[in-house]
Design an enzyme around this catalytic site. Structure first.
Site, mmCIF file in Angstrom:
data_model
loop_
_atom_site.group_PDB
_atom_site.id
_atom_site.type_symbol
_atom_site.label_atom_id
_atom_site.label_comp_id
_atom_site.label_asym_id
_atom_site.label_seq_id
_atom_site.Cartn_x
_atom_site.Cartn_y
_atom_site.Cartn_z
ATOM 1 C CG MET A 1 -1.954 -1.061 1.256
ATOM 2 S SD MET A 1 -3.248 -0.813 0.048
ATOM 3 C CE MET A 1 -2.650 -1.685 -1.352
ATOM 4 C CB THR B 1 6.553 1.416 8.616
ATOM 5 O OG1 THR B 1 5.923 2.028 9.755
ATOM 6 C CG2 THR B 1 7.712 2.290 8.168
ATOM 7 C CE1 TYR C 1 8.366 1.674 12.671
ATOM 8 C CE2 TYR C 1 9.471 0.675 14.550
ATOM 9 C CZ TYR C 1 9.209 1.775 13.755
ATOM 10 O OH TYR C 1 9.796 2.984 14.041
ATOM 11 C CB CYS D 1 -12.597 4.788 -10.588
ATOM 12 S SG CYS D 1 -12.876 6.477 -11.105
HETATM 13 P P1 NAD Z 1 3.714 -3.862 3.786
HETATM 14 O O1 NAD Z 1 3.916 -4.803 4.913
HETATM 15 O O2 NAD Z 1 3.529 -4.419 2.419
HETATM 16 O O3 NAD Z 1 4.914 -2.819 3.736
HETATM 17 C C1 NAD Z 1 5.447 -2.169 4.872
HETATM 18 C C2 NAD Z 1 6.838 -1.677 4.490
HETATM 19 O O4 NAD Z 1 7.408 -0.911 5.550
HETATM 20 C C3 NAD Z 1 7.798 -2.830 4.196
HETATM 21 O O5 NAD Z 1 8.288 -2.688 2.893
HETATM 22 C C4 NAD Z 1 8.873 -2.685 5.274
HETATM 23 O O6 NAD Z 1 10.148 -3.066 4.805
HETATM 24 C C5 NAD Z 1 8.813 -1.215 5.586
HETATM 25 N N1 NAD Z 1 9.324 -0.870 6.919
HETATM 26 C C6 NAD Z 1 9.054 -1.462 8.111
HETATM 27 N N2 NAD Z 1 9.672 -0.822 9.109
HETATM 28 C C7 NAD Z 1 10.344 0.205 8.561
HETATM 29 C C8 NAD Z 1 11.148 1.245 9.094
HETATM 30 N N3 NAD Z 1 11.371 1.364 10.414
HETATM 31 N N4 NAD Z 1 11.676 2.159 8.238
HETATM 32 C C9 NAD Z 1 11.463 2.075 6.904
HETATM 33 N N5 NAD Z 1 10.708 1.108 6.342
HETATM 34 C C10 NAD Z 1 10.140 0.186 7.165
HETATM 35 O O7 NAD Z 1 2.465 -2.935 4.200
HETATM 36 P P2 NAD Z 1 1.562 -1.990 3.256
HETATM 37 O O8 NAD Z 1 0.567 -2.832 2.527
HETATM 38 O O9 NAD Z 1 2.409 -1.080 2.463
HETATM 39 O O10 NAD Z 1 0.760 -1.169 4.356
HETATM 40 C C11 NAD Z 1 1.465 -0.222 5.167
HETATM 41 C C12 NAD Z 1 0.623 0.193 6.353
HETATM 42 O O11 NAD Z 1 -0.484 0.969 5.929
HETATM 43 C C13 NAD Z 1 0.038 -0.989 7.125
HETATM 44 O O12 NAD Z 1 0.030 -0.695 8.499
HETATM 45 C C14 NAD Z 1 -1.361 -1.078 6.611
HETATM 46 O O13 NAD Z 1 -2.224 -1.710 7.517
HETATM 47 C C15 NAD Z 1 -1.696 0.392 6.411
HETATM 48 N N6 NAD Z 1 -2.709 0.601 5.364
HETATM 49 C C16 NAD Z 1 -3.047 1.866 5.048
HETATM 50 C C17 NAD Z 1 -4.005 2.084 4.074
HETATM 51 C C18 NAD Z 1 -4.418 3.450 3.700
HETATM 52 O O14 NAD Z 1 -5.404 3.632 3.010
HETATM 53 N N7 NAD Z 1 -3.691 4.450 4.113
HETATM 54 C C19 NAD Z 1 -4.609 1.052 3.405
HETATM 55 C C20 NAD Z 1 -4.229 -0.208 3.729
HETATM 56 C C21 NAD Z 1 -3.270 -0.429 4.691
#
Ligand code: NAD
Length: 532
Positions: free
Chosen positions: A159, A246, A255, A392
């Site tokens: 995401m 993250t 994390y 969309c």
């Molecule tokens: P993911 O697990 O695919 O990716 C997380 C990334 O963060 C990984 O690539 C990891 O290497 C990196 N990471 C972890 N710790 C780190 C650090 N200290 N410094 C730098 N990089 C670090 O997760 P995702 O699918 O990308 O989702 C990210 C977050 O957003 C999750 O918590 C998810 O639940 C949330 N999320 C948000 C939305 C939204 O609409 N904003 C939608 C879905 C999920």
């Protein structure tokens, strides 16, 4: 076509699509995205689901419990072919310690929002939402554009990778910090991010160059977000916007604490989980303290749906909760109006089907600039991952219009195969630190709505219905319902898709109307949804 009907076949293709190496973050572990969001409990369950879907009759329903198929029941053609419940625990037990214990014993699985219900389409799935969030940031703080502004964020996972294009769409410059270099390289290969900097000096040079030229640019930097944010602050720099993606909702598996290498993280998570959690908690407090300091110095700072501020608060830094959440700060009006992330997936696997639908949408919905601008941008910049798909943000009328367009095109033989309609888990979700934060009547934690949403969708014609917990913000903090409907051109499928679209969007509108939002009350009256 291996199954006895297009609903079963479509759902089978969506399951396999979620696990396609082009789509999933770690297909060998069945992890689709969002920390450990999985498409099924284990490999045996994947094989059993496939085999059951192939044998499933058009008047039967398959039951799935946290990613494991557990039974087939007689139903009827208007009933869903698949219903599932996932990651749910009795409320008093809904914490990560209990969940991890049960997960280790093979009794449950984490489904995120769209992983376990097979609605995931890659990074595109959240891209327009990300662009809309940054669009609202631009409107409210920077006169309508991010041109000449820069965003500091982190995470290039499933995401998080929507952030570079989401910022560029609004004309801005973004620096994304990601600890795993293979993720950075994957996003560069897929054109989701423009460039990788060798170190912070180069990253800041590239950012400042683009800011001064007022050109959109996305720069990735390999590093730990907590370290890099602190270093940026120590240099006396204040980005215009600071956030983080993250997978901080899961401090053990999502994390990486500062000072721990990626390889060491993989080892420590298994060998010394308590120690790892302690390191994560300490690091997240420092990470969020830096974000707070940026806020004090004038940056726009928000929690981007990963529960990072709550994790820091739970670790002892209560002030973290003064950071606003992205839904209450920027997106609530969309949900009051019943407008949200809708996605359609070409089950044929042919990109032409999506382009054909694009053309019809550009004609039929030509008066909605947000939609036409988005479709043009998506065509130019967004790569397909796995089955070709489009996201969309549409309202109820527009979704119903799409059901009719797809049905008509299928009947005229202009699409190669049926189309799956699905969506992200926004609308009637219960998530007090995200979608339902700061509801005007204080109903943030009321979880009846997603259950009503799931039940209603099940009687309204969805091909798949799911009720899950923990999407986005993690175990204990959200309950939500998913739905998918396969449109195959038949009259039955048109009826199902029309009815479930009305129900699914409608329940989201009345949830917001009930909470006291005048916009939702007005829209609810327009559609005849209210009971006053
Ligand atoms: P993911 O697990 O695919 O990716 C997380 C990334 O963060 C990984 O690539 C990891 O290497 C990196 N990471 C972890 N710790 C780190 C650090 N200290 N410094 C730098 N990089 C670090 O997760 P995702 O699918 O990308 O989702 C990210 C977050 O957003 C999750 O918590 C998810 O639940 C949330 N999320 C948000 C939305 C939204 O609409 N904003 C939608 C879905 C999920």
């Amino acid at each position: 076509m291996r199954c006895k009907g297009w609903e079963q076949e479509g759902l089978l293709r969506l399951l396999m699509n979620s696990l396609d190496p082009e789509v999933a973050e770690c297909p060998e572990e069945l992890i689709v995205y969002g920390g450990t969001g999985k498409a099924a409990r284990d490999k045996k369950s994947v094989a059993q689901i496939k085999e059951r879907l192939i044998r499933l009759e058009n008047d039967q329903t398959l039951l799935i419990q946290s990613g494991k198929p557990v039974g087939v029941f007689p139903s009827h053609p208007f009933a869903p072919r698949v219903i599932m419940a996932g990651s749910l625990l009795v409320p008093a037990y809904s914490d990560y310690e209990t969940f991890w214990q049960l997960e280790r014993r093979g009794l449950t699985a984490y489904g995120q929002s769209t992983a376990s219900c097979w609605a995931y389409i890659g990074t595109q799935g959240v891209l327009e939402g990300t662009a809309n969030t940054y669009g609202e940031v631009a409107k409210r703080h920077f006169g309508g554009t991010l041109r000449g502004r820069w965003v500091l964020t982190s995470g290039l996972g499933g995401m998080g990778s929507a952030q570079p294009l989401g910022v560029e769409y609004n004309g801005g410059v973004v620096l994304v910090v990601e600890v795993d270099e293979s993720k950075v390289d994957r996003r560069l290969r897929n054109s989701l991010c423009q460039m990788k900097a060798a170190d912070l000096d180069e990253a800041l040079f590239l950012v400042q160059e683009a800011v001064s030229r007022k050109e959109p640019r996305s720069v990735a930097l390999v590093g730990n977000a907590a370290d890099v944010y602190r270093e940026v602050l120590q240099r006396g720099l204040v980005p215009d916007v600071v956030t983080d993606q993250t997978a901080a909702h899961d401090l053990l598996n999502g994390y990486v604490p500062a000072g721990v290498s990626l390889a060491e993280a993989v080892r420590l998570r298994v060998a010394a989980p308590e120690k790892y959690l302690e390191l994560s908690r300490r690091c997240i407090v420092e990470h969020v303290k830096t974000m707070m300091e940026f806020m004090r110095r004038g940056a726009v700072v928000f929690d981007y749906g990963n529960n990072i501020r709550h994790q820091a608060a739970a670790a002892g830094y209560a002030e973290a909760m003064t950071i606003p959440g992205f839904v209450s700060a920027y997106l609530r009006d969309y949900f009051c109006a019943g407008r949200g992330p809708f996605r359609w997936i070409a089950l044929s696997g042919r990109a032409e089907d999506i382009y054909t639908l694009d053309e019809f949408i550009l004609t039929e919905l030509k008066d909605d600039e947000e939609i036409t601008n988005w479709i043009h941008f998506a065509q130019a910049r967004i790569p397909f991952q796995g089955l070709p798909a489009r996201i969309c943000w549409l309202n109820l009328d527009q979704r119903l219009c799409l059901v009719d367009i797809i049905t008509k095109l299928l009947r005229e033989g202009k699409l190669a195969a049926p189309v799956a309609l699905t969506r992200d888990h926004m609308g009637a979700i219960a998530s007090p630190w995200r979608e339902t934060e700061k509801m005007p009547d204080g109903s943030d934690a009321i979880a009846d709505w997603p259950v009503l949403n799931g039940l209603l969708n099940a009687i309204s014609g969805a091909s798949l219905v799911s009720v899950q917990q923990g999407g986005g913000v993690g175990i204990g903090y959200s309950i939500h319902a998913g739905m998918t409907v396969i449109v195959d051109g038949s009259e039955l499928s048109r009826k199902k898709a029309t009815q479930v679209t009305y129900s699914d969007v409608g329940v989201g509108i009345i949830r917001h109307a009930d909470a006291g939002y005048p916009l939702a009350q007005e829209i609810s009256r327009q559609y005849g949804l209210n009971i006053d």
